[in-house]
Enzyme design. Structure first.
Site, short mmCIF file in Angstrom:
data_model
loop_
_atom_site.label_atom_id
_atom_site.label_comp_id
_atom_site.label_asym_id
_atom_site.label_seq_id
_atom_site.Cartn_x
_atom_site.Cartn_y
_atom_site.Cartn_z
N TYR A 154 0.81 -1.22 0.00
CA TYR A 154 0.00 0.00 0.00
C TYR A 154 0.85 1.28 0.00
CZ TYR A 154 -4.38 -2.53 0.28
OH TYR A 154 -5.45 -3.33 -0.02
N GLU A 185 -8.72 -7.43 4.60
CA GLU A 185 -7.88 -8.48 4.01
C GLU A 185 -7.22 -9.33 5.09
OE1 GLU A 185 -5.49 -6.04 1.46
OE2 GLU A 185 -7.29 -5.41 0.38
#
Length: 393
Positions: A98, A140
């Site tokens: 990310y 997730e």
């Protein structure tokens, strides 16, 4: 969730960012793959990159998320985030990726918008990004814990069935013969293959067999070239993979599942290869003894193009109360209808819970007809094969 100051800045700049978002995402991917070519080779779908579909999907999700935060600062669009998180988990996306995305996305924003990206604007949109990223990371993480981990495992092909000229079903079991985890009807797995140029490409395929079996089945439609790139992975699986071969396959993911449907009338509507999750759903409903009405609708080019047609009908016939209508553009059989799917002559109870899977024009048309019949939008669920361009529409 979104601070008051950032909400005001995002609201003021959303039109400018929205107008340039496709340019921003195009530049983002160019920067990302220049810096990390392994991501394009081994993680991202090269076909969707070539067609521009992934760029449009990313643009749509960013704009939709930011717009939702502006209108509802204390809420987050969980349905959208869940769909994205399931896809990420099926690919094995990890938190460390990310910050890499943030680096190249915000460099692209600055490059495209130039001086309009003041420190205040950058801070506000950074807050938006990390609200979305951290929410996805949390979802997730939970998905990985539930599935037993993010690693792909080796599965041996133990069966191969030519369903139609363009669809083949593969039955697989773990190479190490470990127990096969259960899955929820409607979910998919990621399948990774090594292509001739050395790239490891990954695609998602719905599980089309009955839940609870000691093998898994997924069905693959060959993607022919034309207006879109030829399918690299589907072509490889059709041409090269046979019984005895080994594939890298993820655990099941996906949120188009039968939640809270006991006693409720259902509609399972599909078109083309969208039939695959519906067959698994029908198998699950039959096994569970679902006794409320189930309306089954499917559209295809012809009976010969209708993958899993025998199973589609057989599982529906096992239900206590089912109504089946197949629409074909040509060669309709007795009892079938000629033309595109049309719900106007089909009885749909207003409290129906609907599940849709197929091409976007089909799902948009069916959704509109359902709403006209009084079905609540919240009760209409869908699955998009590939990038979710519904958000980009």
């Amino acid at each position: 969730m979104l601070s008051e100051q950032s909400a005001a800045t995002v609201r003021a700049t959303l039109p400018a960012v929205g107008a340039a978002i496709e340019q921003i995402t195009e530049r983002f991917y160019a920067r990302l793959f220049d810096a990390h070519p392994e991501l394009l080779r081994d993680l991202f779908n090269r076909g969707n990159q070539a067609s521009g579909a992934q760029k449009s999907a990313l643009a749509g999700s960013i704009a939709a998320f930011a717009g939702h935060l502006v209108e509802h600062p204390d809420q987050r669009p969980d349905a959208m985030l869940s769909r994205i998180a399931h896809k990420h988990a099926s690919l094995g996306v990890v938190p460390e990726q990310y910050p890499v995305v943030h680096e190249h996305l915000f460099a692209a924003i600055a490059e495209i918008l130039g001086e309009a990206v003041t420190p205040e604007v950058a801070a506000a949109w950074t807050e938006v990004y990390w609200l979305m990223a951290n929410a996805l990371i949390a979802i997730e993480k939970r998905l990985y814990e539930e599935s037993g981990g993010q690693e792909f495992r080796e599965w041996e092909v133990v069966g191969r069935e030519e369903e139609t000229a363009d669809v083949v079903s593969f039955r697989v079991r773990p190479v190490d013969r470990s127990p096969v985890r259960g899955f929820r009807a409607g979910q998919y797995v990621s399948v990774g293959v090594k292509l001739a140029d050395g790239a490891r490409q990954i695609r998602q395929y719905s599980l089309s067999g009955a839940p609870g079996e000691d093998v898994r089945q997924f069905s693959v439609k060959r993607v022919h070239g034309g207006t879109t790139p030829e399918g690299e992975v589907s072509g490889h699986l059709h041409a090269r993979v046979r019984v005895g071969d080994v594939l890298q396959i993820s655990e099941p993911y996906g949120d188009l599942v039968l939640d809270g449907v006991a006693g409720r009338p259902l509609l399972l509507a599909s078109a083309g290869i969208g039939v695959t999750p519906m067959v698994a759903m029908l198998a699950s409903l039959a096994a569970d003894g679902h006794d409320a009405p189930v309306t089954v609708v499917h559209g295809d080019r012809s009976p010969a193009d209708h993958a899993l047609r025998v199973d589609h009908r057989a599982y529906a016939d096992k239900l206590a109360d089912s109504d089946v209508t197949f629409f074909y553009e040509r060669d309709a059989e007795p009892g079938g209808r000629t033309g595109l799917v049309d719900l106007s002559g089909i009885n749909i109870a207003p409290d129906t819970c609907a599940y849709l899977c197929g091409p976007l024009p089909f799902m948009r048309a069916v959704r509109g007809q359902l709403i006209e019949k009084g079905v609540a939008p919240a009760d209409i669920h869908y699955e998009v094969f590939g990038p979710d361009l519904w958000l980009a529409a």
